[in-house]
Design an enzyme around this catalytic site. Structure first.
Site, mmCIF file in Angstrom:
data_model
loop_
_atom_site.group_PDB
_atom_site.id
_atom_site.type_symbol
_atom_site.label_atom_id
_atom_site.label_comp_id
_atom_site.label_asym_id
_atom_site.label_seq_id
_atom_site.Cartn_x
_atom_site.Cartn_y
_atom_site.Cartn_z
ATOM 1 N N GLY A 17 0.830 -1.209 0.000
ATOM 2 C CA GLY A 17 0.000 0.000 0.000
ATOM 3 C C GLY A 17 0.854 1.245 0.000
ATOM 4 O O GLY A 17 0.577 2.209 -0.716
ATOM 5 N N GLU A 149 -7.482 -17.433 -2.834
ATOM 6 C CA GLU A 149 -8.563 -16.448 -2.983
ATOM 7 C C GLU A 149 -8.168 -15.251 -3.849
ATOM 8 O O GLU A 149 -9.024 -14.515 -4.327
ATOM 9 C CB GLU A 149 -9.060 -15.990 -1.613
ATOM 10 C CG GLU A 149 -7.961 -15.463 -0.729
ATOM 11 C CD GLU A 149 -8.443 -15.133 0.680
ATOM 12 O OE1 GLU A 149 -9.547 -15.542 1.047
ATOM 13 O OE2 GLU A 149 -7.696 -14.441 1.389
ATOM 14 N N LYS A 223 21.151 -10.820 -10.617
ATOM 15 C CA LYS A 223 20.578 -12.158 -10.455
ATOM 16 C C LYS A 223 19.044 -12.089 -10.582
ATOM 17 O O LYS A 223 18.428 -12.886 -11.312
ATOM 18 C CB LYS A 223 20.960 -12.672 -9.069
ATOM 19 C CG LYS A 223 20.891 -14.155 -8.929
ATOM 20 C CD LYS A 223 21.635 -14.539 -7.673
ATOM 21 C CE LYS A 223 21.394 -15.972 -7.301
ATOM 22 N NZ LYS A 223 21.989 -16.279 -6.004
ATOM 23 N N CYS A 381 -13.780 10.608 19.039
ATOM 24 C CA CYS A 381 -14.947 9.728 19.028
ATOM 25 C C CYS A 381 -15.170 9.123 20.417
ATOM 26 O O CYS A 381 -15.657 9.815 21.301
ATOM 27 C CB CYS A 381 -14.818 8.680 17.929
ATOM 28 S SG CYS A 381 -16.420 8.007 17.467
ATOM 29 N N HIS A 507 -13.861 11.813 13.549
ATOM 30 C CA HIS A 507 -12.481 11.315 13.480
ATOM 31 C C HIS A 507 -11.620 12.250 12.628
ATOM 32 O O HIS A 507 -11.435 11.998 11.434
ATOM 33 C CB HIS A 507 -12.456 9.921 12.847
ATOM 34 C CG HIS A 507 -13.040 8.861 13.709
ATOM 35 N ND1 HIS A 507 -12.289 8.151 14.622
ATOM 36 C CD2 HIS A 507 -14.302 8.389 13.816
ATOM 37 C CE1 HIS A 507 -13.060 7.276 15.243
ATOM 38 N NE2 HIS A 507 -14.290 7.406 14.777
ATOM 39 N N GLU A 509 -8.571 12.427 12.455
ATOM 40 C CA GLU A 509 -7.329 11.787 11.986
ATOM 41 C C GLU A 509 -7.405 11.342 10.527
ATOM 42 O O GLU A 509 -6.387 11.136 9.884
ATOM 43 C CB GLU A 509 -6.960 10.597 12.893
ATOM 44 C CG GLU A 509 -7.878 9.376 12.823
ATOM 45 C CD GLU A 509 -9.052 9.432 13.807
ATOM 46 O OE1 GLU A 509 -9.435 10.551 14.209
ATOM 47 O OE2 GLU A 509 -9.596 8.364 14.152
HETATM 48 N N1 GLN Z 1 -18.271 2.942 20.519
HETATM 49 C C1 GLN Z 1 -18.600 4.321 20.329
HETATM 50 C C2 GLN Z 1 -19.834 4.498 19.470
HETATM 51 O O1 GLN Z 1 -20.231 3.618 18.779
HETATM 52 C C3 GLN Z 1 -17.429 5.082 19.734
HETATM 53 C C4 GLN Z 1 -17.105 4.699 18.333
HETATM 54 C C5 GLN Z 1 -15.753 5.144 17.879
HETATM 55 O O2 GLN Z 1 -14.926 5.543 18.694
HETATM 56 N N2 GLN Z 1 -15.499 5.077 16.584
HETATM 57 O O3 GLN Z 1 -20.431 5.555 19.479
#
Ligand code: GLN
Length: 537
Positions: A17, A149, A223, A381, A507, A509
């Site tokens: 990747g 697979e 080689k 999150c 998120h 990130e």
């Molecule tokens: N488990 C939590 C939820 O479903 C947080 C999910 C997460 O951190 N991606 O809301």
């Protein structure tokens, strides 16, 4: 339109990747528009239902697709915008073929791997070519050559290359050249055998990218060239990187892999200007300052479980010319040893996303430690939900406050199931997923960091802040600084009277790049450095 197929040999985890993404970087910097896609031979429809132990991180796209973590590399290394079209699994292929069969699309025919399954795979390459309008499509085939697979995918790309015609397709085979300690040398036999396996299927690689721990000397290159039937300049050394994965494009450029590909594909384009990339590497290798960040999670022993989080932290460091040492903290360790002992001395504390009850109390202790000791905290999150539970228990004195995910009978469900989730029973692709707009409050730290009041960020969750408690929280200095446009969902929280305590339901990130660090991560690293060194950057 031109096509590059990246296959892997000998062992998995070779960094195919990264190689595919790095080729994308080089071609993009030569002025070409690239699109990258990944084919995964497993039968899950997507990796969303797999444990991080099996698969590592699930990478979420704007359109809500739950995909392989290699797509994270593609987005971090290039400007290519990805959608669910960019990740195809055997599960999806068979699902589509079987749906077609039931609809009568193959009426009268026996449905077979060749041509029906292989046609479905080829259709997805064409579909990406049409929708992306890219000059070059790079397709990475997951798994290792020789896996049962993976065969339909290899057959499909063989057929595809025949149909696309000479000069339009390049096969890149990423292989492993192990160093045998007892003999004191690198060995090429596994590479020869894996290329032989590919040739048996009808694919003759044009480039052989050799992953190795030591330099690949001239005789070994000769080689491999001889036994694998490629010119010696097509044997590309890709040594283990010394400092950072972001060195890989520069390494491939030094080996002239991009020149060779452009020649094979008759692409007359200038050499890439990689100055901005070199500057990133400089900041990674010799940063002006340093800081230590603790990531408190439960998959700390796994390389890949928090991939995008680790990368975004590194980018935040690059944005401040600050080297970051990431300290991986097992939240169960905090439960045993106490937060003070495990977390003391860290510049900042980050609690990433997660599911399930294990390690939750340790994360709550980490958030408490950060809040009370004014250590910068970034919650992602689950990390926002943890900060909420901690505040409820220890500031609002709502004993036993919890998320209903972990304690369905809690007297204070400060985190509860999203309304839209209440009727959901199926597990695959049913969370609140993908990019959603969020409005940031004027004067908030989040608004100040983003420099904007409406942002679009990616989500993957089922639970949310419970609005029944919002007023009580806000009165106590807990700011709901980011809300969904209808004001109903709390998307960002922060604390007043704290140098940096910010957490998001989304998120961030997933939207960070080495030369465009995400504002929340950049701000977090700056604050962490400041709290350790007691002066602003
Ligand atoms: N488990 C939590 C939820 O479903 C947080 C999910 C997460 O951190 N991606 O809301």
């Amino acid at each position: 339109m031109k096509f590059i197929f990246v296959t892997g040999g000998v062992v998995s985890s070779l960094g195919k990747g990264l190689t595919a993404a790095s080729l994308g970087t080089l071609l993009e910097n030569r002025g070409l528009k690239v699109a990258l896609q990944k084919f995964d031979p497993y039968l899950n429809v997507d990796p969303g239902t797999m444990s991080p132990f099996q698969h590592g991180e699930v990478y979420v796209l704007d359109d809500g697709a739950e995909t392989d973590l290699d797509l994270g590399h593609y987005e971090r290394f290039t400007n290519c915008k990805l959608t669910r079209l960019n990740n195809l699994t055997s599960g999806q292929v068979y699902q589509n073929v079987l749906n077609n069969e039931r609809e009568g699309k193959y009426l009268g025919k026996t449905v077979q791997v060749i041509p029906h399954v292989t046609d479905e795979i080829k259709r997805r390459i064409h579909l990406l070519a049409e929708t992306s309008q890219a000059d070059v499509i790079i397709t990475e085939i997951g798994g290792t050559t020789g896996d049962i697979e993976g065969l339909p995918f290899l057959e499909a790309i063989r057929e595809f290359s025949l149909e696309a015609g000479a000069g339009n397709v390049v096969f890149v085979h990423v292989t492993y050249v192990p160093f045998i300690k007892a003999a004191g040398e690198l060995k090429t036999k596994p590479t020869q055998q894996s290329v032989a396996k590919l040739r048996e299927i009808g694919i003759a690689p044009h480039l052989i990218v050799c992953r190795c721990e030591k330099p690949l000397e001239k005789e070994l290159r000769q080689k491999i060239s001889m036994f694998c039937n490629v010119p010696v300049e097509a044997v590309i050394e890709e040594q283990d990187v010394e400092h950072s994965i972001y060195e890989v494009p520069l390494m491939l450029q030094r080996e002239r892999a991009d020149d060779l590909i452009c020649n094979l594909l008759h692409l007359d384009v200038p050499h890439p200007d990689m100055a901005h990339w070199q500057e990133v590497i400089r900041k990674l290798i010799a940063p002006q300052r340093r800081v230590r960040i603790g990531v408190v999670g439960k998959y700390i022993g796994l390389q890949d479980a928090y991939k995008s989080v680790y990368e975004a932290i590194t980018h935040g460091g690059v944005g401040n010319d600050c080297g970051v040492e990431i300290v991986r903290v097992d939240s169960e360790e905090i439960e045993k040893e106490g937060a003070e002992k495990v977390l003391r001395g860290l510049g900042g504390i980050l609690v990433p996303g997660g599911f399930g009850e294990r390690g939750i109390e340790g994360k709550i202790k980490a958030a408490k430690f950060a809040r009370e000791n004014k250590v910068p905290y970034l919650g992602l999150c689950l990390g926002m939900q943890i900060a909420t539970i901690e505040f409820a228990r220890h500031v609002l004195k709502l004993g036993k406050a919890h998320s209903t995910e972990f304690d369905p009978d809690t007297p204070h469900p400060v985190i509860a199931l999203l309304d839209a989730q209440k009727k959901v029973t199926k597990k695959g692709g049913t969370m609140r997923l993908g990019a959603q707009p969020c409005q940031l409050a004027v004067g908030s730290r989040a608004g100040q960091l983003y420099g904007s009041f409406v942002v679009n960020e990616r989500h993957r969750h089922r639970y949310e802040f419970n609005n029944a408690y919002r007023e009580r929280f806000e009165k106590a200095g807990f700011v709901c600084s980011g809300l969904s446009p209808d004001g109903k969902l709390v998307e960002v929280i922060e604390l007043k009277d704290h140098p940096f305590f910010v957490a998001s339901q989304f998120h961030p990130e997933f939207l960070s790049k080495p030369h465009q660090p995400h504002p929340l991560f950049k701000g977090f690293i700056a604050a962490a450095h400041q709290q350790i060194h007691k002066k602003p950057l």
